[in-house]
Design a protein around this motif. Structure first.
Motif, PDB file in Angstrom:
ATOM      1  N   VAL A  46       0.849  -1.195   0.000  1.00 35.98           N
ATOM      2  CA  VAL A  46       0.000   0.000   0.000  1.00 35.98           C
ATOM      3  C   VAL A  46       0.887   1.249   0.000  1.00 35.98           C
ATOM      4  CG1 VAL A  46      -1.712   1.298   1.342  1.00 35.98           C
ATOM      5  CG2 VAL A  46      -1.939  -1.192   1.106  1.00 35.98           C
ATOM      6  N   ALA A  47       1.983   1.211   0.744  1.00 37.44           N
ATOM      7  CA  ALA A  47       2.904   2.353   0.771  1.00 37.44           C
ATOM      8  C   ALA A  47       3.504   2.603  -0.607  1.00 37.44           C
ATOM      9  CB  ALA A  47       4.017   2.118   1.792  1.00 37.44           C
ATOM     10  N   ASP A  48       3.889   1.540  -1.299  1.00 37.10           N
ATOM     11  CA  ASP A  48       4.418   1.705  -2.657  1.00 37.10           C
ATOM     12  C   ASP A  48       3.400   2.395  -3.549  1.00 37.10           C
ATOM     13  OD1 ASP A  48       6.760   0.303  -1.967  1.00 37.10           O
ATOM     14  OD2 ASP A  48       6.053  -1.589  -2.850  1.00 37.10           O
ATOM     15  N   LEU A  49       2.137   1.980  -3.429  1.00 39.17           N
ATOM     16  CA  LEU A  49       1.082   2.572  -4.250  1.00 39.17           C
ATOM     17  C   LEU A  49       0.911   4.054  -3.921  1.00 39.17           C
ATOM     18  CD1 LEU A  49      -1.180   2.258  -6.334  1.00 39.17           C
ATOM     19  CD2 LEU A  49      -2.662   1.450  -4.477  1.00 39.17           C
ATOM     20  N   GLY A  50       0.892   4.384  -2.631  1.00 38.66           N
ATOM     21  CA  GLY A  50       0.734   5.775  -2.222  1.00 38.66           C
ATOM     22  C   GLY A  50       1.907   6.661  -2.603  1.00 38.66           C
ATOM     23  N   ASN A  51       3.072   6.058  -2.673  1.00 38.15           N
ATOM     24  CA  ASN A  51       4.279   6.818  -3.022  1.00 38.15           C
ATOM     25  C   ASN A  51       4.611   6.774  -4.508  1.00 38.15           C
ATOM     26  OD1 ASN A  51       5.030   7.791  -0.429  1.00 38.15           O
ATOM     27  ND2 ASN A  51       5.679   5.731   0.101  1.00 38.15           N
ATOM     28  N   TRP A  52       3.832   6.019  -5.269  1.00 38.73           N
ATOM     29  CA  TRP A  52       4.059   5.897  -6.705  1.00 38.73           C
ATOM     30  C   TRP A  52       3.854   7.268  -7.345  1.00 38.73           C
ATOM     31  CZ3 TRP A  52       0.324   3.965 -10.867  1.00 38.73           C
ATOM     32  CH2 TRP A  52       1.013   3.543 -12.015  1.00 38.73           C
ATOM     33  N   LYS A  53       4.842   7.737  -8.058  1.00 44.04           N
ATOM     34  CA  LYS A  53       4.791   9.114  -8.568  1.00 44.04           C
ATOM     35  C   LYS A  53       3.561   9.382  -9.428  1.00 44.04           C
ATOM     36  CE  LYS A  53       7.899   8.433 -12.515  1.00 44.04           C
ATOM     37  NZ  LYS A  53       9.188   8.836 -13.098  1.00 44.04           N
ATOM     38  N   TYR A  54       3.076   8.394 -10.154  1.00 49.55           N
ATOM     39  CA  TYR A  54       1.906   8.620 -11.008  1.00 49.55           C
ATOM     40  C   TYR A  54       0.630   8.733 -10.178  1.00 49.55           C
ATOM     41  CZ  TYR A  54       5.337   7.467 -14.522  1.00 49.55           C
ATOM     42  OH  TYR A  54       6.474   7.463 -15.293  1.00 49.55           O
TER      43      TYR A  54
END
Length: 69
Positions: A46-54
């Motif tokens: 979930v953190a990766d998704l929230g931090n994903w630049k797009y």
């Protein structure tokens, strides 16, 4: 903190830290199939998704859109 409708029922009593480390399917409306698709983009939590630049760019546009009227 209660996360209610933000996360799948199994994750409602978890901490924010636990949810951020969880696969994206912990979010309400996403499934394990989404986990597999997002993994191809390098998004495993979930953190990766929230931090994903797009995702961040899209969120910024949604926030700014009302100001563009």
């Amino acid at each position: 903190m209660k996360f209610g409708k933000l996360v799948d029922k199994a994750w409602e009593e978890k901490t924010a830290e636990e949810i951020l480390a969880a696969p994206p399917s912990a979010l309400e409306g996403l499934s394990e199939r989404h986990d597999a698709l997002l993994k191809d983009l390098g998004i495993k939590t979930v953190a990766d998704l929230g931090n994903w630049k797009y995702a961040q760019r899209a969120a910024a546009l949604v926030s700014l859109a009302p100001l563009d009227k």
